[in-house]
Design a protein around this motif. Structure first.
Motif, PDB file in Angstrom:
ATOM      1  N   LEU A 168       0.720  -1.295   0.274  1.00 36.32           N
ATOM      2  CA  LEU A 168      -0.278   0.099   0.243  1.00 36.32           C
ATOM      3  C   LEU A 168       0.692   1.531   0.089  1.00 36.32           C
ATOM      4  CD1 LEU A 168      -2.882  -1.407   2.209  1.00 36.32           C
ATOM      5  CD2 LEU A 168      -2.655  -1.180   0.039  1.00 36.32           C
ATOM      6  N   ALA A 169       1.848   0.843  -1.006  1.00 39.09           N
ATOM      7  CA  ALA A 169       2.583   1.922  -0.909  1.00 39.09           C
ATOM      8  C   ALA A 169       2.974   2.966  -1.903  1.00 39.09           C
ATOM      9  CB  ALA A 169       4.213   1.880  -1.211  1.00 39.09           C
ATOM     10  N   THR A 170       1.363   2.868  -1.779  1.00 39.91           N
ATOM     11  CA  THR A 170       0.740   4.623  -2.454  1.00 39.91           C
ATOM     12  C   THR A 170      -0.052   5.692  -2.136  1.00 39.91           C
ATOM     13  OG1 THR A 170      -1.078   3.113  -2.922  1.00 39.91           O
ATOM     14  CG2 THR A 170       0.299   3.730  -5.212  1.00 39.91           C
ATOM     15  N   ARG A 171       0.099   5.476  -0.629  1.00 39.91           N
ATOM     16  CA  ARG A 171      -0.061   5.991   0.056  1.00 39.91           C
ATOM     17  C   ARG A 171       0.891   7.390   0.483  1.00 39.91           C
ATOM     18  NH1 ARG A 171       0.485   4.008   5.320  1.00 39.91           N
ATOM     19  NH2 ARG A 171       0.797   2.408   3.576  1.00 39.91           N
ATOM     20  N   GLU A 172       2.246   7.021   0.056  1.00 39.26           N
ATOM     21  CA  GLU A 172       3.375   6.958   0.546  1.00 39.26           C
ATOM     22  C   GLU A 172       4.118   8.167  -0.048  1.00 39.26           C
ATOM     23  OE1 GLU A 172       6.003   4.120   3.591  1.00 39.26           O
ATOM     24  OE2 GLU A 172       4.752   3.224   2.686  1.00 39.26           O
ATOM     25  N   LYS A 201       0.240  15.039  -1.915  1.00 40.69           N
ATOM     26  CA  LYS A 201      -0.348  14.274  -1.367  1.00 40.69           C
ATOM     27  C   LYS A 201      -0.937  12.805  -0.425  1.00 40.69           C
ATOM     28  CE  LYS A 201      -3.693  15.962  -5.159  1.00 40.69           C
ATOM     29  NZ  LYS A 201      -3.077  16.126  -6.778  1.00 40.69           N
ATOM     30  N   ALA A 202       0.553  12.869  -0.621  1.00 36.58           N
ATOM     31  CA  ALA A 202       0.836  11.481   0.315  1.00 36.58           C
ATOM     32  C   ALA A 202      -0.042  11.605   1.712  1.00 36.58           C
ATOM     33  CB  ALA A 202       2.583  11.305   0.788  1.00 36.58           C
ATOM     34  N   THR A 203      -0.772  10.630   2.798  1.00 35.41           N
ATOM     35  CA  THR A 203      -1.138  10.387   3.890  1.00 35.41           C
ATOM     36  C   THR A 203      -0.195  11.445   4.956  1.00 35.41           C
ATOM     37  OG1 THR A 203      -0.286   8.554   3.768  1.00 35.41           O
ATOM     38  CG2 THR A 203      -2.826   8.592   3.296  1.00 35.41           C
ATOM     39  N   SER A 204       1.186  11.187   4.280  1.00 37.05           N
ATOM     40  CA  SER A 204       1.629  11.894   5.662  1.00 37.05           C
ATOM     41  C   SER A 204       3.194  12.015   4.769  1.00 37.05           C
ATOM     42  CB  SER A 204       2.430  10.765   7.099  1.00 37.05           C
ATOM     43  OG  SER A 204       4.064  11.077   8.128  1.00 37.05           O
ATOM     44  N   ASN A 205       4.421  12.580   5.851  1.00 35.10           N
ATOM     45  CA  ASN A 205       5.667  12.259   4.786  1.00 35.10           C
ATOM     46  C   ASN A 205       6.611  12.006   5.086  1.00 35.10           C
ATOM     47  OD1 ASN A 205       6.255  14.145   7.274  1.00 35.10           O
ATOM     48  ND2 ASN A 205       7.634  15.834   6.584  1.00 35.10           N
ATOM     49  N   ILE A 206       6.479  11.088   6.492  1.00 36.28           N
ATOM     50  CA  ILE A 206       7.471  10.271   6.817  1.00 36.28           C
ATOM     51  C   ILE A 206       7.721   9.081   5.856  1.00 36.28           C
ATOM     52  CG2 ILE A 206       5.681   8.547   7.557  1.00 36.28           C
ATOM     53  CD1 ILE A 206       6.806   8.584  10.080  1.00 36.28           C
ATOM     54  N   CYS A 207       9.084   9.019   6.577  1.00 39.50           N
ATOM     55  CA  CYS A 207       9.879   8.167   5.424  1.00 39.50           C
ATOM     56  C   CYS A 207      10.942   7.019   6.503  1.00 39.50           C
ATOM     57  CB  CYS A 207      10.840   8.770   4.488  1.00 39.50           C
ATOM     58  SG  CYS A 207      12.119   7.892   3.977  1.00 39.50           S
ATOM     59  N   THR A 208      11.700   7.352   7.030  1.00 38.29           N
ATOM     60  CA  THR A 208      12.319   7.070   8.304  1.00 38.29           C
ATOM     61  C   THR A 208      11.541   6.767   9.620  1.00 38.29           C
ATOM     62  OG1 THR A 208      13.937   7.550   7.148  1.00 38.29           O
ATOM     63  CG2 THR A 208      14.539   6.679   9.630  1.00 38.29           C
TER      64      THR A 208
END
Lengths: 129, 523, 449
Positions: free
Chosen positions: C311-315, C322-329
């Motif tokens: 479900l990486a298309t949220r990221e 338009k991501a659900t969050s900017n979180i990466c690490t």
């Protein structure tokens, strides 16, 4: 070679329109589904919602990409292909048939005349490559 | 010469829940030493848990050790060999740093301990702040953000706060555009969005650098709050017009944010503050060697100009008087009280509880002190040399889309291999068979089939040669025996996974089998 | 420099091979005016011996690390079994990269899948992500998610939530077009007022409440859930002391729609505030709105089971702005530590620790309330933290207790609220012995009389 049926109208955003009276049936083209890869999810609006032409009404996701879908014509949504939530792969297998996305009562049926014909769409996709 | 590095034991280790046996336990606690009250008298029955924590695994200590030891062997890791991952800076994670982080006086210290009794801890923060300020050439600093993206959000909020204060709310509302290059990391636009900005994309030139004309054109609209860029950029190229870029943006009333992910090409050689950059975030888990841990923890300090200091997150760690002096080679601050200062009315606020990922600050300070001023520069030089060495060797077999000399990372495309139907993904998977972790793939987006390679300074030239040989061999396979590459990897315990099926019907947790079968519960 | 494998000679040879004259020339693309022409003003390199001496000396000045401690408020001293640190120190875990290449990251991926499962089990929810930075940022992201899901822009948060968590939420929403209002708490019970919910209406995206709350009191979650759901709003529950999951009914069983927690109690050292780990769990129907990474089950062509980021298309790397969050690490290794802790302790172990915490805390509360002049101002049930009202200023009482009796007896609430000068928060865990608790009680008593 992507399939481009003659009896449909096309947009530059890779959607197709089949006119049935004053209803437009809309989906994404074979070329579009090829580019996307395996479709895993389709986000669709609800019946009753209205959209002007060229506005985004939803999105289609593959594993590594997401693409907004734009309606080529204006109108009100009358029906939505609910089966896509369980079987999104229909968009890949049968983009012009079982993979249809929305049905819309057109508010300006004349709009289809400014869309591309099959031949024009084919040329357009060739030029894009 | 191919060296296969992976060996596995017990490739069939299941989930811990599948190892669970009722009645097994792995814990030991001293007996309760206070007068025991009936539980219902201290916690009302209706508030008590009544599901017996069903489903949680019951295993012994030996089960846990075997389980995690076995599954750990399925991972590639830096200690095994190089990660040529562009943009990630996978350098050596020193054990000394780990030892420092575990010193009891730090590891057991509660964050709300009184300042007077945590002076050593505050000194670590203060000293690290000073060194990072020197390295970046930017005096304002906060170590509170927990990762790069968190630091980006913080930095962009600082820009927003500065403009609000400078222009007033009404005029500032006209400035809501953030310019971001088409080559930027996805966190950049996502972070800009969090500060209420809309993103406009700046084109790159054929050389791979920021298009100055396009920049001027976009700035002329008068609605630009700032520009976010990475330098060297995500193609590994230094933006030599950086001074001019900053001037253009400043003249248009905006500020310049630099994504510090590529600092490994700059430490000791050039400083963002000298380039005209206003605010930058650093990735301690990249440039400063703190371990990636399979996905974190990170740490994303923010550094900024004096003008932007008032907007930094609170609390800030300040000294009563500043006494550090690098000239005399003093390793220690004199014992001056350090304190937490909340008195910054223009601060954007807190971005995290407490002070940041403190354990990573310890490791980063240890890294800086272990390298010292000479070693830091040496690391930068070695990193760039290694990347240049790879770039030089691979141009024979792979298409390098940009002429410019790469800094610490280099990008190639799969154009030549694609003629035979072999793409970047396949090359990456085949590289696994040669014992390497793949490079970064399909990033940056402006290069079709991008392969972004960053060896870092932690790789010896023999291993670089092995990597080069592997890549050359794969290029040959792509031309002569493409099936071999298309079906790779062949040597791992599992092959390519069906990610489409996984995304269509996501199974995101283990569930116990229901007693009477007919269930569709996932085992 | 000993971490750089290529010796100066090897580097010279490499330069020769690539036709570059000198190391200096590697940086030719940097304009002369930008080149740093002096050494960095940082110290010269330290040997291991010198470096460890320096850090040891600094650590010795952290007197609080050696004190008997009753400090809580978002960070908790629990006992961590020895094997946790050993296992996370395996280089295959701690030096590994994010598992984007699943074929060579199955160790990390399987561990995260187990973590996600455990979080669901403890919180009573359907799906959980691979971690957030900590409890405070997880709460802020939950607020943003509630706005996405309901398309409403008002959020009501209890003022009995940890003040630092509320600060973080305010920072996150300031440009997101979300109005964050505060809900008062009852001065007698110490819990969130039901009748203070006048602000709750069809414009409300969510009610946010912490339980046990900042004062240690257990909130009436079902009541708040019912009120929220009646207007189509979500209930977000925040938990700072994760051990409480071992004894208290899960937020999921009490009507929560999103549960966020600080996982530091699960085998993670105090370490002056970080790195910690944020837990984030929600209902199945919100799977595509959840922030952060998700690991899912997948199969290869031969039918072998593995795990993969999904479900990486949220990221951010795909959806970008338009991501659900900017979180990466996120907090991968800390999540692993928590996973190993939970699996080692098991359900009976978590229950036992939680029970000891509650019993010891109630013993301490009883004894303290028996000291003349001291009282417990809040009447609601509590887990392992409680507020004490002293007859004098709490901050100076605690300072004296530390310097004269060597005990960190609690956190003065005046640190966060000047209107509570005599109140302090005491936390008791399984690591506090009866002798320590008795010494605390005696110490407090002797300082007053």
């Amino acid at each position: 070679m992507a399939n481009v049926p003659d009896n449909l109208h096309y947009s530059k955003d890779h959607e197709w329109v089949r006119v049935e009276g004053d209803t437009a049936v809309i989906g994404i083209t074979d070329h579009a589904q090829e580019q996307l890869g395996d479709v895993v999810y389709v986000e669709l609006p609800k019946p009753g919602e209205s959209f002007p032409a060229n506005e985004s009404f939803g999105s289609v996701e593959s594993v590594k990409a997401v693409s907004e879908i734009f309606t080529p014509v204006s109108g009100e949504i009358t029906e939505v292909n609910e089966s896509l939530s369980d079987e999104p792969e229909k968009v890949n297998k049968d983009p012009y048939g079982d993979g249809w996305m929305i049905k819309m009562k057109m508010s300006s049926p004349g709009e289809v005349d400014s869309l591309l014909t099959a031949a024009e769409y084919e040329d357009f996709t060739k030029a894009e490559e | 010469m191919i060296t296969k590095v992976t060996t596995h034991i017990s490739p069939h280790e299941r989930l811990i829940f599948e190892r669970s046996q009722p009645g097994r336990a792995g814990y030991s606690l001293p007996p309760l030493d206070v007068d025991e009250q009936p539980l219902g008298e201290i916690i009302p029955r209706e508030l008590q848990r009544d599901d017996n924590l069903a489903g949680m695994p019951e295993v012994t200590e030996v089960d846990v050790i075997r389980h995690f030891t076995r599954i750990s062997t399925w991972n590639y890791s830096i200690d095994q060999g190089m990660y040529p991952l562009g943009s990630c800076t996978m350098k050596y994670n020193s054990r000394l740093n780990e030892k420092v982080a575990r010193i009891g006086g730090f590891a057991n210290l509660h964050p709300l301990a009184s300042e007077a009794e945590a002076q050593g801890a505050l000194e670590v923060i203060y000293e690290l702040q000073q060194h990072l300020a020197e390295i970046t050439g930017l005096p304002g600093i906060s170590l509170q953000p927990a990762a790069g993206a968190h630091g980006e959000m913080t930095g962009i909020m600082i820009i927003r706060a500065f403009i609000d204060a400078r222009d007033g709310k009404e005029k500032s509302a006209q400035r809501r555009t953030m310019l971001i290059p088409d080559s930027a990391h996805g966190t950049n636009p996502a972070s800009a969005h969090l500060s209420g900005f809309t993103v406009k994309t700046i084109k790159s030139t054929a050389e791979g650098l920021t298009d100055l004309d396009h920049l001027r054109e976009l700035c002329a609209h008068g609605d630009v709050a700032g520009l976010m860029l990475t330098n060297p950029n995500t193609l590994g190229l230094f933006e030599r017009n950086i001074r001019e870029i900053c001037e253009i943006v400043h003249e248009a009333g905006g500020l310049v944010y630099m994504d510090g992910a590529n600092m490994n090409a700059l430490v000791g050689v050039a400083r963002p503050g000298d380039m005209g950059v206003d605010v930058i975030h650093l990735n301690l888990h990249k440039t400063f060697s703190t371990p990636h841990g399979g996905g974190g923890p990170g740490s994303g300090p923010v550094c900024c100009t004096k003008e932007l200091e008032p907007f930094l997150p609170v609390p800030r760690i300040v000294a009563q008087t500043s006494v550090y002096d690098g000239e005399t080679d003093e390793h220690r601050l004199k014992s001056v009280p350090l304190r937490l200062d909340f008195n910054y009315p223009q601060s954007i606020g807190r971005v995290k509880a407490f002070y940041g990922n403190y354990g990573m600050m310890l490791r980063a300070l240890s890294y800086i002190l272990t390298h010292g001023r000479e070693g830091l520069r040496e690391a930068t030089e070695a990193a760039v040399l290694n990347a240049r060495y790879i770039a030089h060797a691979l141009v024979t077999d792979y298409e390098k889309p940009f002429e410019g000399s790469p800094m610490h990372e280099v990008v190639f495309t799969d154009k030549r291999q694609a003629r035979k139907g072999v793409h970047t993904l396949d090359i990456a998977k085949r590289l696994i068979d040669y014992g390497f972790h793949p490079m970064t793939i399909y990033f940056p987006l402006i290069v079709s089939g991008a392969m972004l390679i960053e060896p870092t300074e932690s790789v010896g030239h023999q291993e670089l040669d092995q990597f080069i040989d592997a890549m050359r061999s794969i290029a040959k396979e792509a031309a002569e025996d493409p099936e071999l590459v298309l079906n790779a990897p062949h040597s791992t315990r599992i092959g390519r996974l069906d990610e489409a099926a996984a995304a269509r019907k996501p199974v995101l947790r283990w569930k116990p089998k229901l007693a009477e079968s007919h269930s569709t519960a996932t085992p | 420099m000993r971490y750089i494998p290529n010796s100066p000679n090897e580097r010279a040879e490499m330069l020769r091979r690539i036709g570059v004259d000198s190391i200096e020339n590697l940086f030719d693309s940097i304009p002369e005016g930008l080149r740093l022409r002096r050494p960095l003003n940082v110290p010269a390199a330290l040997s291991e011996l010198e470096l460890l001496k320096k850090f040891d000396e600094m650590s010795n000045r952290n007197l609080a690390a050696r004190r008997v401690s009753f400090l809580g408020a978002g960070a908790y001293a629990h006992y961590t079994p020895t094997i946790v640190d050993h296992l996370i120190s395996r280089s295959e875990f701690f030096t590994a990269y994010t598992p984007y290449q699943p074929e060579i990251s199955q160790g990390t991926l399987q561990a995260i899948f187990e973590f996600q499962t455990l979080v669901c089990q403890l919180t009573g929810m359907d799906i959980a992500n691979a971690s957030m930075y900590d409890g405070s940022t997880a709460m802020a992201e939950a607020v943003l998610m509630a706005e996405r899901v309901t398309r409403r822009s008002k959020v009501i948060a209890s003022s009995a939530i940890h003040p630092e968590y509320l600060d973080v939420a305010h920072t996150y929403v300031q440009h997101a077009g979300i109005e964050l209002q505060h809900l008062p708490f009852n001065a007698e019970t110490g819990t969130t007022l039901a009748d203070g919910l006048s602000a709750l209406d069809e414009k409300t995206a969510a009610i946010v409440v912490q339980s046990p709350n900042f004062f240690g009191c257990i909130e009436d979650l079902q009541m708040l859930a019912d009120k929220a759901h009646a207007v189509g709003a979500l209930l977000i529950v925040v938990v700072t002391e994760a051990i409480s999951f071992g004894l208290l009914k899960s937020p999921g069983a009490r009507g929560a729609d999103i549960v966020v927690a600080e996982g530091q109690s699960f085998g993670v050292p105090l370490s002056f505030g970080g790195p910690y780990v944020g837990l984030f769990a929600t209902r199945e129907k919100y799977a595509r709105q959840i922030p952060g990474r998700l690991v899912g089950e997948a199969f290869d062509a031969k039918g072998r089971r593995g795990f993969v980021l999904t479900l990486a298309t949220r990221e951010q790397h795909i959806r970008r702005e338009k991501a659900t969050s900017n979180i990466c690490t996120n907090e991968g290794l800390i999540a692993l530590a928590a996973t190993i802790y939970l699996e080692t302790m098991g359900p009976r172990g978590i229950e036992a620790v939680a029970t000891q915490c509650a019993q010891k805390a109630h013993y301490a509360a009883r004894k303290i309330s028996e000291i003349g002049g001291f009282s417990l101002p809040f009447s609601a049930p509590f887990f392992n933290e409680f507020v004490v009202r002293a007859p004098t200023e709490a901050a100076s009482l605690l300072r004296k207790l530390a310097s004269e009796n060597g005990i960190d007896g609690g956190i003065a609430l005046s640190r966060y609220n000047a209107e509570r000068p005599n109140d302090f928060l005491v936390c008791v865990t399984e690591t506090n012995t009866r002798q320590q608790i008795d010494a605390l009680v005696e110490g407090i008593g002797s300082l007053i009389h």
